[in-house]
Design an enzyme around this catalytic site. Structure first.
Site, PDB file in Angstrom:
ATOM      1  N   GLY A 233      -2.539 -13.410  11.554  1.00 48.59           N
ATOM      2  CA  GLY A 233      -1.768 -12.815  10.455  1.00 48.59           C
ATOM      3  C   GLY A 233      -2.481 -11.686   9.733  1.00 48.59           C
TER       4      GLY A 233
ATOM      5  N   LYS B 177       0.812  -1.233   0.000  1.00 43.01           N
ATOM      6  CA  LYS B 177       0.000   0.000   0.000  1.00 43.01           C
ATOM      7  C   LYS B 177       0.836   1.269   0.000  1.00 43.01           C
ATOM      8  CE  LYS B 177      -1.471  -2.584   3.138  1.00 43.01           C
ATOM      9  NZ  LYS B 177      -1.905  -3.189   4.397  1.00 43.01           N
TER      10      LYS B 177
ATOM     11  N   ASP C 209      -4.068   2.261   8.029  1.00 42.49           N
ATOM     12  CA  ASP C 209      -4.129   1.290   6.931  1.00 42.49           C
ATOM     13  C   ASP C 209      -5.380   1.547   6.067  1.00 42.49           C
ATOM     14  OD1 ASP C 209      -3.425  -1.500   5.747  1.00 42.49           O
ATOM     15  OD2 ASP C 209      -5.511  -1.707   6.373  1.00 42.49           O
TER      16      ASP C 209
ATOM     17  N   LYS D 135      -5.839   2.914   2.021  1.00 39.81           N
ATOM     18  CA  LYS D 135      -6.689   2.292   1.002  1.00 39.81           C
ATOM     19  C   LYS D 135      -7.684   3.315   0.439  1.00 39.81           C
ATOM     20  CE  LYS D 135      -5.910  -2.177   3.128  1.00 39.81           C
ATOM     21  NZ  LYS D 135      -6.238  -3.012   4.279  1.00 39.81           N
TER      22      LYS D 135
HETATM   23  N1  HSE Z   1      -3.584  -5.224   8.186  1.00 42.24           N
HETATM   24  C1  HSE Z   1      -4.424  -5.226   7.037  1.00 42.24           C
HETATM   25  C2  HSE Z   1      -5.842  -5.566   7.482  1.00 42.24           C
HETATM   26  C3  HSE Z   1      -3.910  -6.227   6.036  1.00 42.24           C
HETATM   27  O1  HSE Z   1      -6.042  -5.937   8.652  1.00 42.24           O
HETATM   28  O2  HSE Z   1      -6.766  -5.417   6.705  1.00 42.24           O
HETATM   29  C4  HSE Z   1      -4.456  -6.084   4.647  1.00 42.24           C
HETATM   30  O3  HSE Z   1      -4.139  -4.855   4.051  1.00 42.24           O
END
Ligand code: HSE
Length: 342
Positions: free
Chosen positions: A209, A128, A223, A227
């Site tokens: 993960g 990203k 995050d 996006k």
């Molecule tokens: N850490 C991000 C999430 C991973 O939890 O969506 C995917 O971009």
């Protein structure tokens, strides 16, 4: 048949997901798409590098990592292999960039992509940082060198949110985008609705993960903001610095807030939104209380979703995985097939 030689930068979750997909599905891609993907080189900051012009066996790559934590069982293993050197020396047609995400500068990934493009390679990434921060620079460079950039995996992993918006819905007139773009926070909120404590839910999301290396990026909304910025540029044609996304994370939400919403028949979701109002793009990431009838309200766990509000189709919602080895590895396949099917 087209032979597509791949050099992979970064062999963590996504790189290994891509290798697993090639183990299990290569023959179908050959049969249905008349392509053969060949991994000729891999380099990873921790696992070392390997190269074989005839192709590294993806199953052997996975087995080497499983057994030794490195690529030491592979041909031409080197404990470390400079990425620029790999780009210049590995016989490849496309570079798959899967190094770590840096939302402050986009480096080192932006430098790797720049180098690969300058070498005349197509590039595909799920990273990203470089796409949220340097997309215009990278696309201008790619146009200059006659190569393409694949970025589907940067938003909602292999769930084709970007492709749906750009290729299918653009002509319907996208007016607004609302989505759940972060799996970690949606997982945490879903678990808290069921009574789990915040930290317990965060630890589970990390163990599964989903979370970033530093989960602050997830829970404080960085995050999701990245996006939103990517969608602003790709779907509204508007470059958006990350600090112009009005951002609030989920850390101030209490169990009492969540239970109170539940008793009113509502749920809290971390919603990323973009809307063109009087020619100006408004962008936000913030927790919102949604009624259960809202299309995003019942999207639970690490699942992501996006609702496009369009002039001609009204609302179109796409729901699917937003993170994970195979889901993000598959985004790389989508982009490669798109590049090579033109
Ligand atoms: N850490 C991000 C999430 C991973 O939890 O969506 C995917 O971009």
């Amino acid at each position: 048949m087209q032979h597509i030689r791949l050099a992979i930068i970064g062999f963590g979750n996504v790189g290994q997901g891509l290798a697993s997909i090639l183990v299990d599905h290569s023959s179908r891609y050959t049969q249905d798409f008349d392509v053969r993907f060949i991994i000729t080189a891999v380099t990873d900051a921790l696992k070392g590098g390997a190269m074989d012009p005839n192709g590294l066996d993806p199953a052997a790559l996975l087995s080497s990592v499983e057994k030794t934590g490195t690529l030491s069982e592979m041909p031409n293993f080197r404990p470390s292999w400079d990425v620029a050197e790999m780009i210049h020396s590995a016989p490849c047609d496309a570079v798959v960039e899967l190094s770590f995400t840096n939302l402050q500068t986009g480096e080192p990934a932006t430098g790797y992509l720049t180098e690969a493009i300058r070498c005349g390679k197509h590039v595909v990434t799920s990273n990203k940082g470089p796409i949220a921060l340097h997309y215009d620079h990278l696309t201008a460079l790619a146009a200059e060198h006659g190569v393409q950039i694949g970025v589907e995996g940067t938003v909602m992993s292999g769930t084709p949110a970007i492709r749906l918006g750009r290729k299918i819905l653009a002509a319907a007139g996208i007016q607004r985008i609302q989505g759940i773009f972060n799996g970690t926070t949606n997982y945490i909120l879903t678990k808290m609705e069921a009574g789990a404590a915040y930290l317990e839910a965060l630890r589970e999301a990390q163990a599964l993960g989903y979370a970033e290396a530093d989960p602050t990026g997830d829970v404080e909304g960085f995050d999701a903001a990245a996006k939103v910025a990517i969608l602003a540029r790709l779907l509204f044609g508007t470059p958006l610095p990350l600090n112009q996304v009005n951002r609030t994370g989920i850390t101030a939400l209490t169990p009492a807030d969540i239970q109170e919403a539940a008793s009113a028949g509502q749920v809290w979701k971390l919603i990323g939104a973009l809307e063109m109002i009087d020619g100006k793009l408004s962008a936000s990431v913030r927790p919102q209380r949604l009624p259960l009838a809202h299309p995003l309200a019942r999207v639970s766990g690490a699942t992501n979703a996006v609702t496009y509000t369009t002039q001609l189709l009204d609302e179109v919602t796409l729901i699917g995985p937003g993170a994970g080895r195979l889901a993000t590895g598959y985004a790389i396949i989508e982009d490669l097939l798109s590049i090579y099917s033109r």
